[in-house]
Scaffold this active site. Structure first.
Site, PDB file in Angstrom:
ATOM      1  CD  GLU A 191      -3.487   5.457   6.553  1.00 27.75           C
ATOM      2  OE1 GLU A 191      -3.301   5.589   5.347  1.00 27.75           O
ATOM      3  OE2 GLU A 191      -2.411   4.854   7.266  1.00 27.75           O
ATOM      4  CG  HIS A 248      -5.890   1.611   4.773  1.00 23.05           C
ATOM      5  ND1 HIS A 248      -5.603   2.636   5.932  1.00 23.05           N
ATOM      6  CD2 HIS A 248      -5.004   0.860   4.729  1.00 23.05           C
ATOM      7  CE1 HIS A 248      -4.523   2.537   6.003  1.00 23.05           C
ATOM      8  NE2 HIS A 248      -4.090   1.317   5.659  1.00 23.05           N
ATOM      9  CB  SER A 269       4.791  -1.890  12.014  1.00 22.94           C
ATOM     10  OG  SER A 269       4.219  -0.496  12.276  1.00 22.94           O
ATOM     11  CE  LYS A 297       0.408   3.602   5.136  1.00 19.01           C
ATOM     12  NZ  LYS A 297      -0.419   3.945   6.134  1.00 19.01           N
ATOM     13  N   GLY A 303       1.878   2.001  10.452  1.00 18.93           N
ATOM     14  CA  GLY A 303       2.977   3.043  10.440  1.00 18.93           C
ATOM     15  C   GLY A 303       3.496   3.726  11.834  1.00 18.93           C
ATOM     16  CG  ASN A 307      -1.863   1.345   1.398  1.00 19.89           C
ATOM     17  OD1 ASN A 307      -1.571   2.082   0.442  1.00 19.89           O
ATOM     18  ND2 ASN A 307      -2.306   1.572   2.559  1.00 19.89           N
ATOM     19  CD  GLU A 327      -3.933  -2.658   7.248  1.00 17.53           C
ATOM     20  OE1 GLU A 327      -2.723  -2.974   6.609  1.00 17.53           O
ATOM     21  OE2 GLU A 327      -4.279  -1.670   6.876  1.00 17.53           O
TER      22      GLU A 327
HETATM   23  C1  PEP Z   1      -0.784   0.065   5.906  1.00 14.85           C
HETATM   24  O1  PEP Z   1      -0.745   1.030   5.203  1.00 14.85           O
HETATM   25  O2  PEP Z   1      -1.793  -0.597   5.532  1.00 14.85           O
HETATM   26  C2  PEP Z   1       0.065  -0.443   6.728  1.00 14.85           C
HETATM   27  C3  PEP Z   1       0.049  -1.631   7.313  1.00 14.85           C
HETATM   28  O3  PEP Z   1       1.173   0.248   6.905  1.00 14.85           O
HETATM   29  P1  PEP Z   1       2.512   0.049   7.741  1.00 14.85           P
HETATM   30  O4  PEP Z   1       3.099  -1.382   6.999  1.00 14.85           O
HETATM   31  O5  PEP Z   1       3.458   1.123   7.468  1.00 14.85           O
HETATM   32  O6  PEP Z   1       2.215  -0.263   9.124  1.00 14.85           O
END
Ligand code: PEP
Length: 250
Positions: free
Chosen positions: A97, A95, A212, A11, A173, A9, A167
């Site tokens: 976000e 997601h 992460s 982003k 992040g 992803n 998630e």
């Molecule tokens: C994500 O953007 O869905 C995500 C899991 O980000 P990260 O791996 O940076 O935590």
């Protein structure tokens, strides 16, 4: 045997030059492995570039959201039909976000999931709890509600051609990863919810972990019985890291 999926992803990151360099590195170094699919989910403006660079390779691509509508007066939105025209295989829906920053509700996420499937796209449905919800002991209730909203709208049959991503919001992040045991517990819980409706579909459903994931923790997470790959944010922008994470899934 369940297929595995590792999806990046990006982003709101990238540029024409940076994308070209990253995809050139992935094309030369990401081996095709039986049973493991790899994909990148990129910002809308780069779909044409990414389609041009990845078509004919084993790396798939997709988007990070879509409209629940197929066409019409929806300024700024992008439909499943449009994503299809750019060769997308996947689209992330729900997601955290999008839920927290753009106010997407469970019902809207379900409508987006179904819009993706109307256009032959594979939705990657994200579910996850905040730290506050986990500390209150509400994790299963929150995550279960998010998943059931889509199950109720799309039916279990919709999950015969979809992926689910657990998630935890507190791990996205932040550099703070769920332990493999925490991830497994939630993945098992989600698969059991699906199995109440159809055991066969539940057994085949790819449930990804996101939050992460890095080369150093990917293998330990992906060897858990119900962890079938990952949704990778930050590390998907670094070729060495994304290649190592994809290899950890094989
Ligand atoms: C994500 O953007 O869905 C995500 C899991 O980000 P990260 O791996 O940076 O935590």
């Amino acid at each position: 045997m369940r297929r595995r999926l590792v999806a990046g992803n990006w982003k709101m990151h990238g540029s024409l030059a940076a994308n070209e360099a990253l995809l050139a590195a992935l094309k030369s170094r990401l081996r095709q492995v039986d049973g493991v699919d790899c994909a990148v989910c990129v910002p809308f403006p780069y779909l044409n570039q990414v389609a041009g660079l990845l078509s004919g390779t084993h790396i798939a691509w997709g988007a990070q959201t879509l409209s629940e509508h197929d066409a019409g007066a929806h300024t700024g939105e992008v439909s499943g039909a449009m994503l299809r025209e750019f060769g997308c295989r996947y689209v992330i829906v729900g997601h955290s976000e999008r839920r927290s920053l753009h106010g997407e509700t469970d019902q809207q996420v379900a409508a987006k999931f179904m819009a993706a499937q109307r256009w032959g796209l594979v939705p990657i449905l994200c579910v996850g709890e905040t730290l506050e919800q986990r500390e209150r002991g509400d994790t299963q209730e929150v995550v279960g509600r998010q998943f059931e909203a889509v199950l109720n709208a799309a039916g279990i049959a919709g999950f015969a051609s979809a992926a689910l991503a657990y998630e935890p919001v507190w791990a996205i992040g932040t550099g703070r990863t769920a332990t493999p045991a925490q991830a497994q517990e939630m993945h098992e819980f989600l698969r059991a919810l699906a199995a109440k409706r159809d055991r066969g579909i539940a057994q085949e459903l790819a449930i990804l972990y996101g939050g992460s994931v890095k080369p150093g923790n990917a293998k330990e997470l992906f060897t858990r019985a119900d962890v079938d790959g990952g949704l990778i944010g930050g590390a998907s922008l670094v070729a060495d890291d994304f290649v190592a994470i994809c290899e950890a899934a094989s």
